[in-house]
Every structure is written in C-alpha cells, then in structure tokens.
Design a protein around this motif. Structure first.
Motif, short mmCIF file in Angstrom:
data_model
loop_
_atom_site.label_atom_id
_atom_site.label_comp_id
_atom_site.label_asym_id
_atom_site.label_seq_id
_atom_site.Cartn_x
_atom_site.Cartn_y
_atom_site.Cartn_z
N TRP A 8 -8.21 -2.87 3.99
CA TRP A 8 -9.59 -2.40 3.74
C TRP A 8 -10.28 -3.53 2.75
O TRP A 8 -11.44 -3.50 2.89
N THR A 9 -9.62 -3.87 1.77
CA THR A 9 -10.34 -4.38 0.66
C THR A 9 -10.21 -5.97 0.72
O THR A 9 -9.40 -6.37 1.30
N ALA A 10 -10.99 -6.70 0.17
CA ALA A 10 -10.94 -8.36 0.30
C ALA A 10 -9.90 -8.55 -0.55
O ALA A 10 -9.04 -9.71 -0.21
N ASP A 11 -9.29 -7.89 -1.52
CA ASP A 11 -8.01 -8.38 -2.32
C ASP A 11 -6.59 -7.90 -1.57
O ASP A 11 -5.73 -7.77 -2.46
N GLY A 12 -6.85 -7.18 -0.17
CA GLY A 12 -5.56 -7.03 0.33
C GLY A 12 -5.21 -5.56 0.19
O GLY A 12 -3.97 -5.46 0.59
N ILE A 13 -5.77 -4.80 -0.21
CA ILE A 13 -5.34 -3.25 -0.51
C ILE A 13 -5.25 -2.88 1.03
O ILE A 13 -6.10 -2.85 1.79
N GLY A 14 -4.03 -2.27 1.47
CA GLY A 14 -3.72 -1.62 2.69
C GLY A 14 -3.99 -0.31 2.73
O GLY A 14 -3.46 0.43 1.73
N LEU A 15 -4.40 0.49 3.58
CA LEU A 15 -4.73 1.74 3.89
C LEU A 15 -4.01 2.32 4.86
O LEU A 15 -4.21 1.84 6.12
N VAL A 16 -3.06 3.27 4.81
CA VAL A 16 -2.00 3.63 5.90
C VAL A 16 -1.96 5.06 5.99
O VAL A 16 -1.71 5.71 4.82
N SER A 17 -2.35 5.59 7.16
CA SER A 17 -2.54 6.95 7.53
C SER A 17 -0.88 7.39 7.71
O SER A 17 -0.33 6.72 8.43
N ARG A 18 -0.64 8.48 7.35
CA ARG A 18 0.67 9.25 7.67
C ARG A 18 1.89 8.40 7.47
O ARG A 18 2.70 8.18 7.94
N GLY A 57 -2.57 6.41 2.18
CA GLY A 57 -1.96 5.84 1.06
C GLY A 57 -2.88 4.85 0.94
O GLY A 57 -2.82 3.98 2.04
N ALA A 58 -2.99 4.11 -0.20
CA ALA A 58 -3.53 2.99 -0.49
C ALA A 58 -2.36 2.04 -1.13
O ALA A 58 -1.85 2.43 -2.08
N PHE A 59 -2.16 0.93 -0.64
CA PHE A 59 -1.08 0.12 -1.20
C PHE A 59 -1.34 -1.27 -1.46
O PHE A 59 -2.19 -1.98 -0.76
N ASP A 60 -1.09 -1.75 -2.71
CA ASP A 60 -1.04 -3.02 -2.97
C ASP A 60 0.22 -3.95 -3.18
O ASP A 60 0.96 -3.25 -4.03
N VAL A 61 0.56 -4.76 -2.22
CA VAL A 61 1.77 -5.34 -2.02
C VAL A 61 2.86 -4.25 -2.23
O VAL A 61 3.93 -4.58 -3.02
N GLY A 62 2.83 -3.36 -1.38
CA GLY A 62 3.86 -2.11 -1.11
C GLY A 62 3.84 -1.21 -2.30
O GLY A 62 4.47 -0.20 -1.89
N ARG A 63 2.93 -1.43 -3.35
CA ARG A 63 3.02 -0.26 -4.50
C ARG A 63 1.92 0.67 -4.00
O ARG A 63 0.61 0.27 -3.73
N GLY A 93 -13.33 0.45 -5.21
CA GLY A 93 -13.58 1.06 -3.90
C GLY A 93 -12.38 1.58 -3.21
O GLY A 93 -12.64 1.91 -2.05
N ILE A 94 -11.48 1.70 -3.98
CA ILE A 94 -10.22 2.24 -3.28
C ILE A 94 -10.13 4.06 -2.83
O ILE A 94 -9.90 4.30 -1.84
N GLY A 95 -10.95 4.62 -3.75
CA GLY A 95 -11.25 6.07 -3.51
C GLY A 95 -12.12 6.30 -2.30
O GLY A 95 -11.82 7.04 -1.45
N THR A 96 -12.95 5.48 -2.18
CA THR A 96 -13.83 5.82 -1.41
C THR A 96 -13.45 5.26 0.11
O THR A 96 -13.57 5.88 1.10
N GLY A 97 -12.55 4.15 0.08
CA GLY A 97 -11.86 3.84 1.20
C GLY A 97 -10.83 4.84 1.60
O GLY A 97 -10.82 5.01 3.14
#
Length: 151
Positions: A8-18, A57-63, A93-97
């Motif tokens: 979702w974000t330019a710095d690579g935050i991944g959003l994963v459903s379920r 969940g929002a994940f930054d390099v697995g965290r 912008g993570i919460g909005t995402g």
C-alpha cells in the motif's frame, strides 16, 4: 475469504487481509497503540474466525505495525473495530490504508454500510481522512463487564 496481500505505501508497508494471527504479537501491538499493558484475551485467531467478516494487518518487513477488524450482521451492516497503529508508524497513512482495505473487503462481501464508533479526538481521522460521515448513536455499558481499572 483467503488472505489477500496488497502493498500500500511507497515505503513498502504491506496490507494483508485475514492473515494468520499471532496472539502475542497482536496483544503487544494493541498495548503499544493504546498505551496499556499487554493483556491476554480470548485468543484473537479464535475470536476473529468466529465473529469477524475480515481483519487486515499492516506489515513492515514482516512486523505487524497496524490492525483493524470488521464484524458484521451477516447482511448489509459491518462494524469497524480495534483500529490500531504502532506509535512508531503513525502519521504515515497506515491507519487510513487499513480502514480503506477493511471497507473494500466489506463491500466485496456485499455489505452496504460500515459503522464505526470513536472518541472525539479521533474525529479528524475517521471523518476527514477515512470518509465517514457523522451520525447519532448511543452506547450502553453493560453491568459486570467493566475492567478492573474502572474503564
């Protein structure tokens, strides 16, 4: 529904459903985000599978750095709960995402309405950044369910 990943974000935050939930990791995120102690609650994975339409969940390099869940009535109404972003990752912008991803999941399931309750200081987040509109609502604290600290 199966886990769905989106970057979702330019710095690579991944959003994963379920995503597969780790109870300790999610409890720790909630403690950091809400400024409390780590509490062991009924296992998150069990509760989410039983009651949630989806969770993201929002994940930054697995965290795990953010979380939200959506419960529903099995029809057209869904309810946003437990929106949390780790303080070190807030204002990016993570919460909005998370909320947008949760809304997309609810819409994909056929829901027409997404409800949210929030404290007054969160009004700019939910109304301005996430697009909710204000409504009248009510809240009733049920006897015997207060926390020991009187919350």
């Amino acid at each position: 529904m199966h886990p769905t990943a989106r970057v979702w974000t330019a710095d690579g935050i991944g959003l994963v459903s379920r995503f597969p939930v780790d109870d300790l990791e999610l409890n720790a995120l909630h403690a950091r985000a809400f400024g409390g102690a780590v509490e062991q609650v009924t296992p998150w994975a069990e509760r989410l599978e039983r009651h949630a339409l989806t969770w993201v969940g929002a994940f930054d390099v697995g965290r795990l750095v953010g979380f939200v869940q959506v419960c529903w009535d099995g029809g057209s109404h869904a309810f946003l709960l437990d929106t949390a972003v780790d303080p070190g990752w807030q204002h990016r912008g993570i919460g909005t995402g998370l909320v947008r991803a949760a809304a997309d999941d609810a819409a994909a399931a056929g829901c027409e309405w997404l409800h949210v309750d929030f404290e007054a200081h969160l009004e700019p987040f939910y109304l301005e950044r996430c697009g909710f509109r204000p409504t009248s609502a009510g809240l009733l604290r049920l006897p015997g369910r207060q926390r020991a600290e009187g919350a």
